[in-house]
Write a protein that holds these residues in place. Structure first.
Motif, mmCIF file in Angstrom:
data_model
loop_
_atom_site.group_PDB
_atom_site.id
_atom_site.type_symbol
_atom_site.label_atom_id
_atom_site.label_comp_id
_atom_site.label_asym_id
_atom_site.label_seq_id
_atom_site.Cartn_x
_atom_site.Cartn_y
_atom_site.Cartn_z
ATOM 1 N N ARG A 343 4.803 97.412 15.028
ATOM 2 C CA ARG A 343 5.533 98.024 16.135
ATOM 3 C C ARG A 343 5.419 97.227 17.428
ATOM 4 N NH1 ARG A 343 3.603 102.984 13.869
ATOM 5 N NH2 ARG A 343 1.793 102.900 15.257
ATOM 6 N N HIS A 344 4.262 96.551 17.603
ATOM 7 C CA HIS A 344 4.002 95.847 18.864
ATOM 8 C C HIS A 344 3.590 94.396 18.583
ATOM 9 C CE1 HIS A 344 3.955 99.907 20.571
ATOM 10 N NE2 HIS A 344 2.992 100.230 19.725
ATOM 11 N N PRO A 345 4.482 93.587 18.010
ATOM 12 C CA PRO A 345 4.086 92.228 17.594
ATOM 13 C C PRO A 345 3.672 91.329 18.751
ATOM 14 C CG PRO A 345 6.467 92.510 17.458
ATOM 15 C CD PRO A 345 5.899 93.873 17.705
ATOM 16 N N ASP A 346 4.104 91.620 19.966
ATOM 17 C CA ASP A 346 3.716 90.805 21.117
ATOM 18 C C ASP A 346 2.409 91.274 21.749
ATOM 19 O OD1 ASP A 346 5.924 89.218 20.824
ATOM 20 O OD2 ASP A 346 7.115 90.252 22.344
ATOM 21 N N HIS A 347 1.864 92.362 21.228
ATOM 22 C CA HIS A 347 0.664 92.923 21.855
ATOM 23 C C HIS A 347 -0.486 93.176 20.884
ATOM 24 C CE1 HIS A 347 2.451 93.733 25.852
ATOM 25 N NE2 HIS A 347 3.570 93.908 25.169
ATOM 26 N N VAL A 348 -0.192 93.314 19.597
ATOM 27 C CA VAL A 348 -1.245 93.665 18.631
ATOM 28 C C VAL A 348 -1.232 92.680 17.476
ATOM 29 C CG1 VAL A 348 -2.146 95.440 17.073
ATOM 30 C CG2 VAL A 348 -1.052 96.115 19.234
ATOM 31 N N ALA A 349 -2.399 92.113 17.183
ATOM 32 C CA ALA A 349 -2.567 91.215 16.027
ATOM 33 C C ALA A 349 -3.747 91.715 15.201
ATOM 34 C CB ALA A 349 -2.812 89.780 16.484
ATOM 35 N N VAL A 350 -3.576 91.739 13.885
ATOM 36 C CA VAL A 350 -4.592 92.281 12.996
ATOM 37 C C VAL A 350 -4.852 91.288 11.868
ATOM 38 C CG1 VAL A 350 -5.184 94.155 11.427
ATOM 39 C CG2 VAL A 350 -3.917 94.654 13.525
ATOM 40 N N ALA A 351 -6.119 90.989 11.615
ATOM 41 C CA ALA A 351 -6.522 90.143 10.489
ATOM 42 C C ALA A 351 -7.441 90.969 9.601
ATOM 43 C CB ALA A 351 -7.224 88.883 10.980
ATOM 44 N N LEU A 352 -6.936 91.406 8.463
ATOM 45 C CA LEU A 352 -7.680 92.293 7.567
ATOM 46 C C LEU A 352 -8.451 91.450 6.551
ATOM 47 C CD1 LEU A 352 -4.905 94.992 7.055
ATOM 48 C CD2 LEU A 352 -6.861 95.073 8.624
ATOM 49 N N ARG A 353 -9.521 90.845 7.025
ATOM 50 C CA ARG A 353 -10.328 89.986 6.147
ATOM 51 C C ARG A 353 -11.698 89.742 6.784
ATOM 52 N NH1 ARG A 353 -6.448 86.488 8.545
ATOM 53 N NH2 ARG A 353 -7.354 84.753 9.748
ATOM 54 N N PHE A 354 -12.595 89.178 5.973
ATOM 55 C CA PHE A 354 -13.909 88.739 6.452
ATOM 56 C C PHE A 354 -13.784 87.263 6.790
ATOM 57 C CE2 PHE A 354 -18.221 87.044 5.474
ATOM 58 C CZ PHE A 354 -18.936 87.754 6.433
ATOM 59 N N ASP A 355 -13.908 86.928 8.073
ATOM 60 C CA ASP A 355 -13.624 85.568 8.523
ATOM 61 C C ASP A 355 -14.558 85.210 9.687
ATOM 62 O OD1 ASP A 355 -12.548 83.188 9.500
ATOM 63 O OD2 ASP A 355 -10.471 83.806 9.170
ATOM 64 N N PRO A 356 -15.801 84.773 9.390
ATOM 65 C CA PRO A 356 -16.753 84.485 10.464
ATOM 66 C C PRO A 356 -16.267 83.480 11.504
ATOM 67 C CG PRO A 356 -17.911 84.645 8.376
ATOM 68 C CD PRO A 356 -16.440 84.684 8.055
ATOM 69 N N PRO A 357 -15.584 82.366 11.128
ATOM 70 C CA PRO A 357 -15.100 81.460 12.177
ATOM 71 C C PRO A 357 -14.110 82.121 13.132
ATOM 72 C CG PRO A 357 -15.161 80.328 10.066
ATOM 73 C CD PRO A 357 -15.398 81.778 9.789
ATOM 74 N N LEU A 358 -13.200 82.945 12.597
ATOM 75 C CA LEU A 358 -12.274 83.650 13.472
ATOM 76 C C LEU A 358 -13.025 84.632 14.356
ATOM 77 C CD1 LEU A 358 -9.482 84.410 14.501
ATOM 78 C CD2 LEU A 358 -9.206 85.901 12.500
ATOM 79 N N ALA A 359 -14.058 85.266 13.809
ATOM 80 C CA ALA A 359 -14.867 86.167 14.636
ATOM 81 C C ALA A 359 -15.425 85.429 15.851
ATOM 82 C CB ALA A 359 -16.003 86.763 13.803
ATOM 83 N N GLN A 360 -15.907 84.215 15.636
ATOM 84 C CA GLN A 360 -16.441 83.440 16.762
ATOM 85 C C GLN A 360 -15.346 83.158 17.793
ATOM 86 O OE1 GLN A 360 -19.569 84.238 15.758
ATOM 87 N NE2 GLN A 360 -20.000 82.457 17.019
ATOM 88 N N ARG A 361 -14.141 82.890 17.313
ATOM 89 C CA ARG A 361 -13.052 82.598 18.255
ATOM 90 C C ARG A 361 -12.632 83.857 19.028
ATOM 91 N NH1 ARG A 361 -11.922 79.069 13.905
ATOM 92 N NH2 ARG A 361 -10.443 80.468 12.857
ATOM 93 N N ILE A 362 -12.762 85.011 18.393
ATOM 94 C CA ILE A 362 -12.474 86.256 19.113
ATOM 95 C C ILE A 362 -13.546 86.520 20.164
ATOM 96 C CG2 ILE A 362 -12.331 88.774 18.866
ATOM 97 C CD1 ILE A 362 -10.908 88.320 16.201
ATOM 98 N N TYR A 363 -14.806 86.287 19.812
ATOM 99 C CA TYR A 363 -15.875 86.430 20.808
ATOM 100 C C TYR A 363 -15.652 85.479 21.980
ATOM 101 C CZ TYR A 363 -18.765 89.213 17.589
ATOM 102 O OH TYR A 363 -19.255 90.193 16.757
ATOM 103 N N GLY A 364 -15.265 84.250 21.671
ATOM 104 C CA GLY A 364 -15.161 83.227 22.704
ATOM 105 C C GLY A 364 -13.829 83.153 23.408
ATOM 106 N N GLY A 365 -12.815 83.938 22.946
ATOM 107 C CA GLY A 365 -11.498 83.836 23.536
ATOM 108 C C GLY A 365 -10.943 85.105 24.135
ATOM 109 N N SER A 366 -11.369 86.272 23.648
ATOM 110 C CA SER A 366 -10.853 87.516 24.216
ATOM 111 C C SER A 366 -11.623 87.874 25.479
ATOM 112 C CB SER A 366 -10.908 88.652 23.190
ATOM 113 O OG SER A 366 -12.202 88.820 22.670
ATOM 114 N N ASP A 367 -11.038 88.763 26.270
ATOM 115 C CA ASP A 367 -11.619 89.121 27.571
ATOM 116 C C ASP A 367 -12.568 90.308 27.473
ATOM 117 O OD1 ASP A 367 -10.073 87.227 29.256
ATOM 118 O OD2 ASP A 367 -8.370 88.395 28.507
#
Length: 482
Positions: A343-367
């Motif tokens: 419904r909100h492709p410009d505002h919501v992104a979802v990754a339904l998986r176990f992905d430690p490298p992406l987790a690090q990028r979320i920690y280091g990139g989101s506010d």
């Protein structure tokens, strides 16, 4: 230490992170710490070379002796022994979830004790983590009561999450070599197929018990948080310590993390903006520097606050913010999050998986980092987030209450935004305070730096565990044995 998980060899969550880091911190303080882990089939010897001990491991099970093996990981920062069994571990791709899990962890626990003798090493303390090794204090107490080990090791039990207790049928009595009197019934469950409760036995018989935050140590004494074991825990209330977890600040360092597009530090936050832009591109979100990006890395379950998230997503979108969620869990939450992203492709992104490298990028990139948990024994996400300049939004429960200080706009003190009532309105109220503060760059940078400056290392926790070990050794009372 006896544990079912240990990073980076076999883990599913916070338990593995703790066991992978705490031993190193304890060894720096002079303790001879060795860890036993099941030799799961998922541990790749090409990645983690293993030396196998020539002596066969003989484990008493079901009134007989079963064969096993002891291996040692060659490049571990601390001695790490793998308790192997062709029947219980070798060909299993997962850590848990098998009908014979009770027998598997009886074998592991007894095998770990036998391995210490095989290796010619006598520990002063046996530190058991969660239900998987909860029978060990029972066995050692029984041996002491019979005079077999009057000066044997002290036992410590750490409860990482009281919700996981290890319920099994009464046939485990025979497998574990215990009698009815030594193996009290589960006080919370009268179902014969689930009456044997590994964690309850650990709580009852360990010389010292702790959990992973001060607040959670108090909460589990109440019916609301006690998971049916609150009465048993209240019997030991004077001896239950709370020791807040730390994180591996060497590996989890934004100045050196190779998963990030740009490294940064508390002294120089400027490169962090590149991480946000890279994360937005990776997740298919518009690259907008001024749009607050809210991150969440979590098991997708109600107790993690996912039932609070769905109602606030439209309000996050209305404010012009973006949301990035990583995790797996309840299919219901998978569907709700996928629908929100559609419904909100410009505002919501979802990754339904176990992905430690992406987790690090979320920690280091989101506010901002969302942790609206119903209950959270300690939580590591908020500690990692603060380390990476990511401002946590948390509910005041368990370790979240102990580690995140609510931001006061008048004094400019605090490290995050805290709400108390488990309600989507209160949750969004904390988010809204964060979004308002984000509009003021100087205040936001000060908030980021305060979180990054918090000492989340294992130093304090390791000293707390050494003190707990001393108290456990002192508690081996002869009167109790008699």
């Amino acid at each position: 230490m006896l544990a079912a998980e240990c990073t980076p060899y076999a883990w599913t969550g916070g338990l593995g992170d703790v066991v992978g880091s705490l031993p190193t911190a304890l060894r720096k303080l002079g303790a001879d710490v060795r860890v036993a882990l099941p030799h799961y089939g998922s541990i790749d010897p090409a990645v983690h070379p293993i030396t196998t001990n020539d002596a066969a491991l003989r484990v008493s099970m079901n009134g007989a002796v079963e064969q096993g093996q002891v291996g040692q990981v060659e490049q571990s920062p601390f001695p790490l022994y793998l308790i192997g069994s062709d029947d219980y571990f070798a060909d299993r791709p997962d850590l848990y979830g098998y009908p014979d899990d009770g027998h598997r962890f009886v074998f592991f626990s007894r095998g770990a004790l036998e391995a210490a003798q095989t290796l010619g090493w006598r520990p002063d303390v046996v530190h058991c983590h969660d239900w998987h090794s909860g029978l060990v204090p029972n066995w050692i107490h029984a041996a002491r009561s019979k005079g077999a080990q009057a000066n044997g090791p002290a036992t410590v039990l750490t409860i990482h999450n009281l919700a996981y207790q290890g319920h099994f049928g009464e046939e485990l009595l025979h497998a574990a070599g215990l009698t009815d009197g030594e193996f009290p019934e589960d006080p919370a469950d009268s179902d014969p197929s689930a009456r044997v409760n590994f964690l309850a036995h650990g709580i009852r018989f360990a010389d010292a018990v702790n959990t992973v935050s001060d607040t959670y140590a108090r909460q589990i004494l109440t019916p609301s948080y006690g998971e049916g074991l609150d009465a048993l825990l209240r019997e030991r209330r004077d001896g239950i310590a709370g020791i807040v977890n730390g994180i591996d600040t060497v590996t989890l360092d934004p100045a050196r993390d190779l998963h990030l597009a740009a490294n940064f530090s508390v002294r120089d936050l400027t490169p962090r903006a590149r991480n946000k832009a890279a994360l937005q591109r990776e997740l298919g979100l518009p690259v907008e520097a001024d749009a607050p990006l809210l991150g969440m890395v979590s098991r997708l379950a109600d107790h993690k606050g996912l039932d609070l998230l769905a109602p606030v997503v439209p309000h996050i979108v209305e404010r012009g913010a973006q949301l990035a969620v990583l995790g797996t869990g309840d299919p219901r939450h998978h569907e709700l999050l996928s629908q929100a992203a559609s419904r909100h492709p410009d505002h919501v992104a979802v990754a339904l998986r176990f992905d430690p490298p992406l987790a690090q990028r979320i920690y280091g990139g989101s506010d901002m980092f969302l942790m609206p948990s119903r209950h959270e024994p300690c939580g590591l996400g908020q500690l990692i987030a603060m380390r990476y300049g990511n401002v946590p939004v948390v509910r005041a429960t368990g370790g979240l209450a102990d580690t995140v200080a609510d931001f006061d706009a008048r004094t400019m003190h605090g490290t995050g935004f805290v709400f108390h009532r488990y309600d989507p309105i209160d949750f969004f109220g904390a988010i809204a305070r964060g979004l308002e503060t984000y509009r003021y760059p100087d205040a936001w940078r000060a908030l980021m730096r305060q979180g990054m400056s918090r000492d989340s290392s294992w130093n304090a926790a390791a000293r707390g565990y050494l003190d707990l070990y001393s108290r456990a050794l002192d508690s081996r009372r002869p009167a109790r044995v008699a």
